[in-house]
Motif scaffolding. Structure first.
Motif, short mmCIF file in Angstrom:
data_model
loop_
_atom_site.label_atom_id
_atom_site.label_comp_id
_atom_site.label_asym_id
_atom_site.label_seq_id
_atom_site.Cartn_x
_atom_site.Cartn_y
_atom_site.Cartn_z
N GLU A 27 36.86 3.65 -16.60
CA GLU A 27 35.84 2.67 -16.93
C GLU A 27 36.02 2.23 -18.38
O GLU A 27 36.32 3.03 -19.25
N ILE A 81 31.69 -7.21 -8.91
CA ILE A 81 32.84 -7.42 -9.79
C ILE A 81 33.06 -8.92 -9.99
O ILE A 81 32.44 -9.74 -9.34
N LEU A 152 32.74 -14.23 -14.84
CA LEU A 152 32.09 -13.44 -15.89
C LEU A 152 30.58 -13.59 -15.96
O LEU A 152 29.89 -12.78 -16.57
N ARG A 155 27.83 -10.66 -15.50
CA ARG A 155 28.12 -9.39 -16.15
C ARG A 155 28.68 -8.38 -15.16
O ARG A 155 28.06 -7.37 -14.82
N LYS A 157 30.88 -5.33 -13.57
CA LYS A 157 31.32 -4.04 -14.10
C LYS A 157 32.83 -4.06 -14.31
O LYS A 157 33.37 -3.39 -15.17
N LEU A 159 36.36 -6.72 -14.13
CA LEU A 159 36.90 -8.07 -14.02
C LEU A 159 38.36 -7.99 -13.58
O LEU A 159 39.17 -7.33 -14.23
N ALA A 183 34.40 -9.75 -23.31
CA ALA A 183 33.78 -9.08 -22.17
C ALA A 183 34.11 -7.59 -22.20
O ALA A 183 33.25 -6.74 -22.00
N HIS A 184 35.38 -7.32 -22.53
CA HIS A 184 35.83 -5.93 -22.58
C HIS A 184 35.05 -5.15 -23.63
O HIS A 184 34.57 -4.04 -23.38
N VAL A 188 32.94 -4.34 -20.16
CA VAL A 188 33.52 -4.66 -18.85
C VAL A 188 34.93 -4.08 -18.75
O VAL A 188 35.72 -4.20 -19.69
N THR A 189 35.22 -3.44 -17.64
CA THR A 189 36.59 -2.98 -17.38
C THR A 189 37.40 -4.20 -16.96
O THR A 189 36.98 -4.94 -16.08
N TRP B 27 24.30 -12.54 -21.29
CA TRP B 27 24.05 -11.47 -20.32
C TRP B 27 22.68 -10.82 -20.56
O TRP B 27 22.04 -10.34 -19.65
#
Ligand SMILES: Nc1ncnc2c1ncn2[C@@H]1O[C@H](COP(=O)(O)OP(=O)(O)OP(=O)(O)O)[C@@H](O)[C@H]1O
Ligand SMILES: [Mg+2]
Lengths: 226, 337
Positions: A27, A81, A152, A155, A157, A159, A183-184, A188-189, B27
């Motif tokens: 994760e 996702i 995206l 949100r 978990k 991508l 995002a990372h 975000v994974t 978000w």
């Protein structure tokens, strides 16, 4: 988050797209999947979102073996996702804004809220002026940005981005990767398939190299290897 | 490349920072979002329906026309049967049996028969009706059309008869059966008649007709289901790329199927409405001529439109049938992809 255990994927009649893949992605990681055309990058991603099933071996995503998951489970996984498809897969009869907010629509979020968030997202990718256009009226690069924005907005978990910058010039490529990195860093994974070696080199993040369906190498810092 | 990388990464980091702030703010707004109200869902469904109709207006119209035609037939059938069934009101009170005499029966034979009939326990009285009296009666019955009877009077073909009036409380059917077994009746009469008998026959015929209509209605509903179902199949096939994308995004089968089902329901409902409209038009056009024609007014003593209950039932059945039809023809296709 993602665990492949000795995965073989054959496409009938005899094409072997993945040949004994063993990988583990935790994760919060940002991982590139690199390799020549036909190496099996898209197939790897498709196994993760349940579009294809492993011929042998196990694919476990978010703690669940996809081989045992029913349709409802796979649908729920897909809603949680974000996916950027290699061929974008935008709804051609829906406006850019509607495309970007599709995931929110599937979550049952009201139109007014979707509009507001969608416009903000379009602002971020520099396409707010094209909100009401239909995707076929956009350039390839613009469509690609819409596809990234759509993946995206809710949100996710995780991508999964299949060649998210294949059609973009250097400047736009940077902008998109900025977005993925943002995002990372927000948790975000990210798993991004690409054959853009210069971006891999530049970002110097974990990279899994595929060749003819086999994992050639799994580099934590590819630039140092060079 | 190795030297320039740190500088580039620094640059990216600052842009990334801005992006991350923007993303997290976006978000941040999307936690605890309200879910769609019923009104919002309805609005979205209508919007989607409209989009779908607009994307293939001719398919929609073609289906609507054929479905309308089908339901028009159903509605007109209903119009006919509902009026026919209420038209047969024969007085069950009249306790009269007529024994028609053979042609050329003599006066003495008639007298003999009359005497025998008067002896029966259920007989109140037995009255002789001559051929002339029968013709008079016939003329009264025909009313304004008595010119027809004039033609008959020159060579009166009507048979003589004896009319029995039965005692109160007699079972007319049993009485008639008993009369038919008498030797004299067998010898001198051609047949025994009572109005309930023909009413019963007519009712049987009508029941048969209604059964036929019921079967035809089921047949027509099946046709409507087929039409709506294949239209839905066509619609989903035309949107198969969209369906696939929705599935890849994690839309449930129900979420994908619902708009197509809605389209089917709209087609069925509109078709049934058109059908009821067509039946109304026919009713308006025919009501006067039915009332004026003595033949038709015999069949339809009071010609009225379908009851509110029938119309509502027809609409509900149309909606249900088309919903099921499109659901079943589309669900498999969506699952499969
Ligand atoms: N649906 C399919 N049916 C049959 N063979 C397939 C299918 N999809 C992919 N393949 C084959 O599997 C192999 C891997 O394909 P894949 O799309 O995963 O490659 P890729 O690494 O994504 O390539 P690219 O960089 O060109 O997108 C290829 O040889 C391809 O021909
Ligand atoms: Mg690919």
């Amino acid at each position: 988050m993602i665990h492949f255990r000795n995965v073989i994927k054959r496409y009938p009649p005899k094409e072997v797209a993945l040949d004994g893949v063993d990988i583990r992605i935790a994760e919060g990681e940002f991982v590139f999947v690199a390799g020549a055309s036909g190496a099996g990058k898209s197939t790897l991603l498709r196994l993760i979102y349940g579009k294809e099933r492993a011929s042998t071996g196990e694919v476990v995503v978010a703690g669940r073996n996809l081989a045992t998951g029913d349709a409802a489970h796979i649908a729920a996984l897909r809603r949680s996702i974000g996916i950027v498809f290699q061929d974008y897969r935008l709804l051609t009869r829906r406006s850019v804004l509607e495309n970007v907010t599709l995931a929110l629509e599937l979550q049952g979020i009201p139109m007014a809220v979707r509009r507001r968030l969608g416009m903000e997202m379009l602002e971020l990718i520099g396409l707010s002026e094209r909100a009401d256009a239909l995707p076929p009226a956009l350039s390839g690069g613009e469509q690609q940005r819409v596809a990234v924005a759509r993946a995206l907005i809710h949100r996710p978990k995780l991508l999964l981005a299949d060649e998210p910058t294949g059609n973009l010039d250097v400047k736009m490529t940077k902008a998109i990767f900025d977005l993925l990195l943002a995002a990372h860093s927000a948790g975000v994974t990210v798993l991004a398939a690409t054959h853009n070696l210069s971006i891999i080199e530049e970002l110097n993040l974990r990279t899994i190299v595929l060749d003819k369906g086999k994992v050639l190498g799994d580099f934590a810092r590819p630039s140092r290897v060079e | 490349m190795a030297e320039s990388a740190p500088a580039v990464r620094e640059l990216i980091r600052s842009v990334e920072q801005d992006m991350r702030n923007a993303l997290t703010s976006l978000w941040g707004q999307s936690t605890n979002l309200p879910s769609m109200t019923l009104l919002g869902k309805g609005e979205a469904a209508v919007a989607q329906l409209w989009r779908s109709i607009r994307s293939a207006p001719f398919t929609f119209l073609a289906t609507l026309c054929t479905v309308s035609l089908t339901f028009s037939l159903v509605a007109v059938f209903f119009l006919l049967t509902s009026n026919l069934s209420s038209s047969i009101v024969v007085s069950q009170q009249s306790l009269r049996i007529r024994v028609f005499l053979k042609d050329g029966a003599s006066e003495s034979e008639m007298k003999q028969l009359q005497a025998v009939l008067e002896q029966q326990s259920f007989t109140e009285s037995a009255r002789f009706i001559s051929a002339d009296a029968a013709l008079d009666e016939f003329e009264v019955m025909l009313g304004s059309h008595s010119a027809f009877a004039d033609g008959l009077s020159r060579d009166n073909p009507l048979p003589q008869s004896i009319e029995l009036t039965l005692r109160e409380g007699t079972d007319i059917r049993q009485a008639a059966a008993q009369i038919e077994t008498l030797d004299d009746v067998d010898a001198f009469s051609q047949f025994v008649f009572y109005p309930q008998q023909s009413a019963q026959r007519l009712e049987e015929l009508l029941a048969l007709f209604q059964q036929g209509v019921l079967f035809a209605t089921f047949g027509l509903l099946a046709v409507a289901a087929l039409l709506v179902g294949s239209a839905s199949k066509l619609a989903i096939y035309a949107h198969r790329d969209e369906v696939e994308i929705l599935k890849l995004m994690g839309a449930s089968v129900r979420r994908i199927v619902t708009p197509y089902m809605l389209e089917g329901v709209v087609q069925g409902l509109l078709g049934a409405m058109v059908g009821c409209g067509v039946a109304y038009l026919i009713y308006m056009l025919c009501a006067d001529s039915v009332a004026q024609s003595s033949m038709l007014s015999l069949l339809f003593p009071s010609f009225h439109y379908l009851s509110v209950f029938t119309v509502v039932a027809l609409l509900l059945v149309a909606a249900a049938v088309s919903a099921l039809a499109s659901l079943f023809s589309v669900r498999g296709l969506v699952r499969e992809q």
